[in-house]
Design an enzyme around this catalytic site. Sequence first.
Site, PDB file in Angstrom:
ATOM      1  N   LEU A 101      -0.398  55.408  60.282  1.00 43.91           N
ATOM      2  CA  LEU A 101      -0.492  56.791  60.748  1.00 43.91           C
ATOM      3  C   LEU A 101      -1.914  57.300  60.630  1.00 43.91           C
ATOM      4  O   LEU A 101      -2.630  56.953  59.694  1.00 43.91           O
ATOM      5  CB  LEU A 101       0.406  57.684  59.885  1.00 43.91           C
ATOM      6  CG  LEU A 101       1.910  57.567  60.096  1.00 43.91           C
ATOM      7  CD1 LEU A 101       2.656  58.267  58.975  1.00 43.91           C
ATOM      8  CD2 LEU A 101       2.305  58.173  61.439  1.00 43.91           C
ATOM      9  N   GLU A 136       8.876  65.612  58.402  1.00 40.98           N
ATOM     10  CA  GLU A 136       9.598  65.009  57.285  1.00 40.98           C
ATOM     11  C   GLU A 136       8.602  64.589  56.221  1.00 40.98           C
ATOM     12  O   GLU A 136       7.407  64.498  56.490  1.00 40.98           O
ATOM     13  CB  GLU A 136      10.429  63.810  57.773  1.00 40.98           C
ATOM     14  CG  GLU A 136       9.614  62.716  58.419  1.00 40.98           C
ATOM     15  CD  GLU A 136      10.484  61.673  59.102  1.00 40.98           C
ATOM     16  OE1 GLU A 136      11.536  62.045  59.660  1.00 40.98           O
ATOM     17  OE2 GLU A 136      10.109  60.497  59.053  1.00 40.98           O
ATOM     18  N   LYS A 138       6.382  62.300  53.729  1.00 41.98           N
ATOM     19  CA  LYS A 138       5.816  60.954  53.789  1.00 41.98           C
ATOM     20  C   LYS A 138       6.063  60.318  52.424  1.00 41.98           C
ATOM     21  O   LYS A 138       5.454  60.707  51.423  1.00 41.98           O
ATOM     22  CB  LYS A 138       4.317  61.016  54.084  1.00 41.98           C
ATOM     23  CG  LYS A 138       3.687  59.650  54.215  1.00 41.98           C
ATOM     24  CD  LYS A 138       2.296  59.755  54.797  1.00 41.98           C
ATOM     25  CE  LYS A 138       1.716  58.398  55.144  1.00 41.98           C
ATOM     26  NZ  LYS A 138       1.559  57.510  53.997  1.00 41.98           N
ATOM     27  N   LYS A 316       5.830  64.481  63.978  1.00 40.07           N
ATOM     28  CA  LYS A 316       6.023  63.615  65.147  1.00 40.07           C
ATOM     29  C   LYS A 316       6.398  64.471  66.347  1.00 40.07           C
ATOM     30  O   LYS A 316       7.218  65.394  66.208  1.00 40.07           O
ATOM     31  CB  LYS A 316       7.138  62.599  64.884  1.00 40.07           C
ATOM     32  CG  LYS A 316       6.859  61.741  63.670  1.00 40.07           C
ATOM     33  CD  LYS A 316       8.012  60.843  63.302  1.00 40.07           C
ATOM     34  CE  LYS A 316       7.693  60.178  61.963  1.00 40.07           C
ATOM     35  NZ  LYS A 316       8.779  59.367  61.436  1.00 40.07           N
ATOM     36  N   LYS A 340      -1.734  65.076  54.775  1.00 40.25           N
ATOM     37  CA  LYS A 340      -1.674  64.670  53.373  1.00 40.25           C
ATOM     38  C   LYS A 340      -1.795  65.869  52.441  1.00 40.25           C
ATOM     39  O   LYS A 340      -2.451  66.866  52.765  1.00 40.25           O
ATOM     40  CB  LYS A 340      -2.820  63.683  53.068  1.00 40.25           C
ATOM     41  CG  LYS A 340      -2.855  62.464  53.962  1.00 40.25           C
ATOM     42  CD  LYS A 340      -1.696  61.526  53.757  1.00 40.25           C
ATOM     43  CE  LYS A 340      -1.872  60.621  52.579  1.00 40.25           C
ATOM     44  NZ  LYS A 340      -2.794  59.513  52.774  1.00 40.25           N
ATOM     45  N   CYS A 437     -29.799  38.812  44.054  1.00 35.68           N
ATOM     46  CA  CYS A 437     -30.793  37.781  44.370  1.00 35.68           C
ATOM     47  C   CYS A 437     -32.220  38.202  44.053  1.00 35.68           C
ATOM     48  O   CYS A 437     -33.144  37.413  44.220  1.00 35.68           O
ATOM     49  CB  CYS A 437     -30.675  37.362  45.835  1.00 35.68           C
ATOM     50  SG  CYS A 437     -31.251  38.612  46.986  1.00 35.68           S
ATOM     51  N   CYS A 452     -30.006  44.924  51.045  1.00 33.38           N
ATOM     52  CA  CYS A 452     -30.709  43.722  50.600  1.00 33.38           C
ATOM     53  C   CYS A 452     -30.987  42.924  51.865  1.00 33.38           C
ATOM     54  O   CYS A 452     -30.063  42.613  52.616  1.00 33.38           O
ATOM     55  CB  CYS A 452     -29.835  42.898  49.657  1.00 33.38           C
ATOM     56  SG  CYS A 452     -30.429  41.210  49.468  1.00 33.38           S
TER      57      CYS A 452
HETATM   58  S1  IVH Z   1       6.354  57.091  60.708  1.00 30.71           S
HETATM   59  C1  IVH Z   1       4.657  55.236  63.802  1.00 30.71           C
HETATM   60  N1  IVH Z   1       7.404  58.515  58.772  1.00 30.71           N
HETATM   61  O1  IVH Z   1       3.530  55.600  56.014  1.00 30.71           O
HETATM   62  C2  IVH Z   1       4.237  55.010  62.449  1.00 30.71           C
HETATM   63  N2  IVH Z   1       6.000  56.715  58.185  1.00 30.71           N
HETATM   64  O2  IVH Z   1       0.693  55.511  56.539  1.00 30.71           O
HETATM   65  C3  IVH Z   1       5.432  54.755  61.623  1.00 30.71           C
HETATM   66  N3  IVH Z   1       5.757  56.351  55.790  1.00 30.71           N
HETATM   67  O3  IVH Z   1       3.541  52.465  57.501  1.00 30.71           O
HETATM   68  C4  IVH Z   1       5.487  55.584  60.476  1.00 30.71           C
HETATM   69  N4  IVH Z   1       7.071  57.993  55.141  1.00 30.71           N
HETATM   70  O4  IVH Z   1       5.486  52.991  55.966  1.00 30.71           O
HETATM   71  C5  IVH Z   1       6.611  57.489  59.091  1.00 30.71           C
HETATM   72  N5  IVH Z   1       8.431  59.813  57.146  1.00 30.71           N
HETATM   73  C6  IVH Z   1       7.651  58.802  57.468  1.00 30.71           C
HETATM   74  C7  IVH Z   1       7.043  58.003  56.492  1.00 30.71           C
HETATM   75  C8  IVH Z   1       6.210  56.962  56.888  1.00 30.71           C
HETATM   76  C9  IVH Z   1       6.302  56.995  54.751  1.00 30.71           C
HETATM   77  C10 IVH Z   1       4.831  55.211  55.717  1.00 30.71           C
HETATM   78  C11 IVH Z   1       5.134  54.097  56.701  1.00 30.71           C
HETATM   79  C12 IVH Z   1       3.838  53.823  57.410  1.00 30.71           C
HETATM   80  C13 IVH Z   1       2.851  54.506  56.536  1.00 30.71           C
HETATM   81  C14 IVH Z   1       1.651  54.945  57.341  1.00 30.71           C
END
Ligand code: IVH
Length: 719
Positions: A101, A136, A138, A316, A340, A437, A452
Amino acid sequence: MSRSRKTEDSASVAVEELSEAQARRELARLARLIARHDRLYHGEDRPEISDADYDALRRRHEAIEKRFPGLAREDSPVRAVGAPPAPGFRKVRHAVPMLSLQNAMTFEEVREWLEGVRQFLRELKDPQTPIDLACEPKIDGVSCSLRYEEGRLVQAATRGDGQEGEEVTANALGIADIPQRLSGTGWPSVLEVRGEVYMTDEDFLRLNELQERSGGKIFANPRNAAAGSLRQLDPTVTAGRPLRFAAHGWGEVSTPLAATQSEAMERLRGFGFRLCEPRARVRMTGAAAEGLRAYYERLEAERSRLGFTIDGIVLKIERLEWQSRLGLVSRSPRWAVAWKFPPERGVTVVEEIRCQVGRTGKITPVALLRPIGIGGVLVRRATLHNADEIARKDIRVGDAVVVQRAGDVIPQVVAVLPERRPAGSGPYSFPERCPACGSRLVRQAGEADTYCPAGLFCPAQAVERLRHFASRGAFDIEGLGEKNIELFYAQGLIRTPPDIFTLEERDGTALPPLRTWEGWGEKSAQNLFAAIRRAREIPLERFIYALGIRQVGEATARLLARRYRRFERFRESLAAALLPDAEERAELLALDGIGPSVAGDLLAFFAAEHNREVLDALTRPRSGGKEPLVKVLPAAEGAAADSPLAGKTVVFTGTLRSMSRSEAKARAEALGANVAGSVSRQTDFVIVGPGAGAKEKKARELGLRVLSEEEWLQLCGLR
Ligand code: IVH
């Protein structure tokens, strides 16, 4: 009967006393036995003999082959490519890549992301046009893809590098949240559910207590605990760990799930999956963002009470049709962003400042800290970036500093607490000579970084380049990480990339055989050689990335691979581009995504004779008619192979009515084309819209194919 007696006979005869016939039988018997124990050990994880007994079998086999070289068999376990089988997990290719992401750290960055979406999809240009977002948490875990066929779980895989992951089906079956069979009705016959495997905070603490009592591994945080528990060769260990799974998306589906993200997720819930909760749907119109802000603030406030670790929220685009048109940038979808939470911080003391030498010679100062736990992770080092950064913040050895850590990002020193500075400390003085070095360091006027200049003569740079060459995303050689590269470098066995591929044939010549080195054995040495043999075939994009050219990361390497397709063409064109007036140089510079600075670094790489020598040593047949060390496979053409745009160079000029310039470019690239910014003899198609000027004129003068927007849409299959 007599056969088996003879075999028995030869098994007990000393190697020096074997007759040729006995030796032949004995080699066959040993090959069978070794193959069997390899399978039991690697494939089934239930070895029947000790490592020492296994080593004895191999040593006997080797000694016989040495005495009777003429008897060496096709299936000799020492020679066969790929034997012994890969240690650990089977690799699986994801039918649809697993993405990462884009991150936004502030609301401003979220706004910019949404603005980008509006620019890309022409019909959303008006800020008053509403865009719905599915929101949602993360979850901080490890992603996993679950493949269901006819409603039954047939495969589970980790993300790996996004293209290829590790098969963990047996382990997934032991996780209670993962249904073996889908519930409800109406599921697509092929359905890949993607989500996060994670551990709650409470389960994590309890697991660590248990581990401590039993003398097992202590995990740094819930995410490491989840990753370590999922990647267990013994699936019963995974089943005994308190893992959870929450779905957040899907990969391959044989029929679409729904028209919107939220509806699709609700269907997954109906099939028996837990989702990432709490969820929300917000509408973005104009500058209004109350709904989104309220959701973010709510989650940030509830964060510590959720019972599992989250590090932000994910937004999304609701409409799946828009998602599919938005597509990807590099490895992340344009249709999603992770907003974040602010990084966590802590105060500690700088005990030492040390300078590291990177693979391009860049010197990075690093603060070695009194260890401090921040957000569940023990932090011992923080990057100080460069000399200016140290001077600007006036960071000194002995200072108390504020350190912050966000996710996987390297911890940073945010500020110094001057009131706690010890008496008598002086400003840090940046070294004048390379710590590895001793060369005098250089810093170009106007640049922040110090380098370097010794290139491969600097051992630190040589080691870093080799490490990069063997790393994931490049040659991906398991067992050739930093520690072993340093070891082989120090022993003089690996100095340049080609040395990696001749390591096995030189084993035991200049130095004692690897299996006799401290910490090594027959099995670990064979595993390393097998991993190196498996790495001999490599797609062009990974090969280019492996070269470690300055500024050529994975995305640029992919771009170059798509443009040149075959290694020979890439090499010849870049060598030719060294001449200032060459067409090849213009062609390189015309590539969208390659600016003059990247082109300069590419050319500098090809201008250096030792780099060309390394390329030749890797890719040309060796003396004595031997195969080249490495086979570079042409860039994958994938789904776009039969598109009329595959491998073609296109230029857009003027405005298109039906789609934004970015969408047009993304479409062309998805169909295998290269998009260039200027017209030249190398251009295949020029697509013109109203307002086209000089480029159209030039195209017509050169007699190139000029297409209208309508013709372009036909070519893309949109009409
Ligand atoms: S969507 C299209 N939704 O975060 C990309 N990812 O930093 C698919 N993750 O690899 C991810 N919670 O493993 C999505 N609610 C959430 C998530 C989530 C955790 C993780 C996922 C991804 C990573 C990316």
